[in-house]
Scaffold this motif. Structure first.
Motif, PDB file in Angstrom:
ATOM      1  N   ASP A 133      10.128   0.336   5.826  1.00 29.75           N
ATOM      2  CA  ASP A 133      10.086   0.647   7.260  1.00 29.75           C
ATOM      3  C   ASP A 133      10.586   2.059   7.543  1.00 29.75           C
ATOM      4  O   ASP A 133      10.083   2.734   8.445  1.00 29.75           O
ATOM      5  CB  ASP A 133      10.942  -0.355   8.045  1.00 29.75           C
ATOM      6  N   LEU A 134      11.551   2.496   6.780  1.00 26.44           N
ATOM      7  CA  LEU A 134      12.107   3.825   7.003  1.00 26.44           C
ATOM      8  C   LEU A 134      11.158   4.936   6.590  1.00 26.44           C
ATOM      9  O   LEU A 134      11.144   6.006   7.207  1.00 26.44           O
ATOM     10  CB  LEU A 134      13.421   3.979   6.233  1.00 26.44           C
ATOM     11  N   PHE A 135      10.377   4.702   5.554  1.00 20.94           N
ATOM     12  CA  PHE A 135       9.510   5.746   5.005  1.00 20.94           C
ATOM     13  C   PHE A 135       8.052   5.275   4.948  1.00 20.94           C
ATOM     14  O   PHE A 135       7.450   5.224   3.874  1.00 20.94           O
ATOM     15  CB  PHE A 135       9.991   6.158   3.613  1.00 20.94           C
ATOM     16  N   PRO A 136       7.451   4.921   6.093  1.00 21.52           N
ATOM     17  CA  PRO A 136       6.057   4.449   6.094  1.00 21.52           C
ATOM     18  C   PRO A 136       5.126   5.561   5.608  1.00 21.52           C
ATOM     19  O   PRO A 136       5.347   6.735   5.879  1.00 21.52           O
ATOM     20  CB  PRO A 136       5.800   4.107   7.560  1.00 21.52           C
ATOM     21  N   GLY A 137       4.100   5.177   4.882  1.00 19.10           N
ATOM     22  CA  GLY A 137       3.195   6.150   4.283  1.00 19.10           C
ATOM     23  C   GLY A 137       3.600   6.425   2.858  1.00 19.10           C
ATOM     24  O   GLY A 137       2.826   6.213   1.921  1.00 19.10           O
ATOM     25  N   LEU A 138       4.826   6.902   2.676  1.00 18.25           N
ATOM     26  CA  LEU A 138       5.333   7.113   1.321  1.00 18.25           C
ATOM     27  C   LEU A 138       5.495   5.778   0.618  1.00 18.25           C
ATOM     28  O   LEU A 138       5.122   5.610  -0.546  1.00 18.25           O
ATOM     29  CB  LEU A 138       6.675   7.851   1.372  1.00 18.25           C
ATOM     30  N   TYR A 139       6.070   4.808   1.344  1.00 21.64           N
ATOM     31  CA  TYR A 139       6.175   3.431   0.845  1.00 21.64           C
ATOM     32  C   TYR A 139       5.337   2.526   1.732  1.00 21.64           C
ATOM     33  O   TYR A 139       5.372   2.635   2.957  1.00 21.64           O
ATOM     34  CB  TYR A 139       7.635   2.962   0.844  1.00 21.64           C
ATOM     35  N   HIS A 140       4.586   1.632   1.117  1.00 22.17           N
ATOM     36  CA  HIS A 140       3.712   0.722   1.835  1.00 22.17           C
ATOM     37  C   HIS A 140       4.433  -0.611   2.084  1.00 22.17           C
ATOM     38  O   HIS A 140       5.406  -0.928   1.403  1.00 22.17           O
ATOM     39  CB  HIS A 140       2.438   0.469   1.029  1.00 22.17           C
ATOM     40  N   PRO A 141       3.955  -1.418   3.013  1.00 20.85           N
ATOM     41  CA  PRO A 141       4.542  -2.752   3.208  1.00 20.85           C
ATOM     42  C   PRO A 141       4.495  -3.567   1.918  1.00 20.85           C
ATOM     43  O   PRO A 141       3.602  -3.388   1.078  1.00 20.85           O
ATOM     44  CB  PRO A 141       3.657  -3.371   4.287  1.00 20.85           C
ATOM     45  N   MET A 142       5.453  -4.448   1.755  1.00 19.41           N
ATOM     46  CA  MET A 142       5.471  -5.312   0.569  1.00 19.41           C
ATOM     47  C   MET A 142       4.162  -6.089   0.486  1.00 19.41           C
ATOM     48  O   MET A 142       3.794  -6.791   1.438  1.00 19.41           O
ATOM     49  CB  MET A 142       6.639  -6.291   0.633  1.00 19.41           C
TER      50      MET A 142
END
Length: 268
Positions: free
Chosen positions: A165-174
């Motif tokens: 949630d903090l880094f959307p785009g870089l990290y995707h939803p589980m």
């Protein structure tokens, strides 16, 4: 408040290599050591695995480590059991493991676990894997082990704890709920295995990333330098702002989910 700015998606870069692919391992250059800085709450997932194994072994055991990597985790059994064999498909890992092994009770060999493994029938008293292959070599577990022995696997099930949630785009939803045990059973094809008495335990390992750079280092582990340069240029400034707004005195808290899987070989 969760920052909703969408960061650059490094996984869409043309040179992104899927983790744990042959090319990814090649880019590691024979060194599978996590390069980011962090602190862990104890017990870590590896500690839980060690405790599980340690509760079963004795000085007469022969144990097999599937996907042993450099062998550091494997070394701990050298004074506790009769023999330890570590296997891995990466020759550089096996070379390092053999060079540094502390005892002749350990041996490491290069083996493709997707093929028939070079061990006699009824040889091992316990088989385990720390993030190595499950389906492949364990199809032979009934042959290479004594009857009814324990088979253990520890597998990463994703990282979150607010990270995504903090880094959307870089990290995707589980992509999968780590507590969806029916999915995990299907993923590891329990129904096709000849093993019995399956059990899945979910481990939440708490980690504190030390700096904003460590958020990127964790994401880009195993990627090439060209991709990393783009990631740092596109993301670091935004990551720094988000990191310092949300970090604790220990660092940015994330949760690594692991599945500790146990089963037994057939009694006869």
């Amino acid at each position: 408040m969760v920052n909703q700015k969408v960061l650059y998606d490094v996984m869409r870069h043309q040179e992104w290599v899927p983790p744990h692919s042959d090319e990814w391992y090649s880019q590691l250059g024979g060194k599978y050591n996590y390069p980011w800085k962090s602190e862990f709450e104890e017990p870590t997932a590896e500690m839980v695995l060690s405790q599980k194994i340690d509760s079963y072994v004795n000085e007469n055991f022969r144990i097999l480590d599937v996907g042993c990597g450099h062998g550091e985790f494997t070394y701990q059994w050298s004074s506790k059991v009769k023999e330890v064999v570590g296997i891995d498909v990466i020759e550089e890992f096996i070379y390092t493991a053999n060079i540094n092994k502390p005892s002749d009770s350990l041996r490491f060999i290069t083996v493709n676990a997707n093929e028939k493994v070079p061990f006699p029938d009824d040889y091992f008293d316990l088989v385990y894997s720390k993030k190595g292959p499950w389906i492949s070599v364990y199809s032979e577990a009934n042959r290479i082990t004594k009857r009814g022995v324990l088979v253990i696997g520890l597998y990463h099930g994703g990282t979150d704890g607010g990270l995504r949630d903090l880094f959307p785009g870089l990290y995707h939803p589980m992509p999968v709920n780590p507590y969806d045990l029916e999915y995990i059973s299907r993923k590891f094809e329990f129904d096709k295995s000849e093993l019995t008495d399956f059990n899945i335990e979910v481990i939440e390992e708490v980690e504190y990333l030390s700096t904003p750079e460590d958020v990127l280092i964790k994401k880009c582990f195993g990627q090439n330098e060209a991709l990393k340069a783009v990631a740092w240029k596109e993301c670091l400034k935004d990551i720094e702002e988000i990191f310092y707004k949300n970090a604790t005195s220990k660092g940015l808290k994330v949760i690594n989910y692991y599945h500790l899987i146990t089963a037994r070989t057939k009694l006869g």
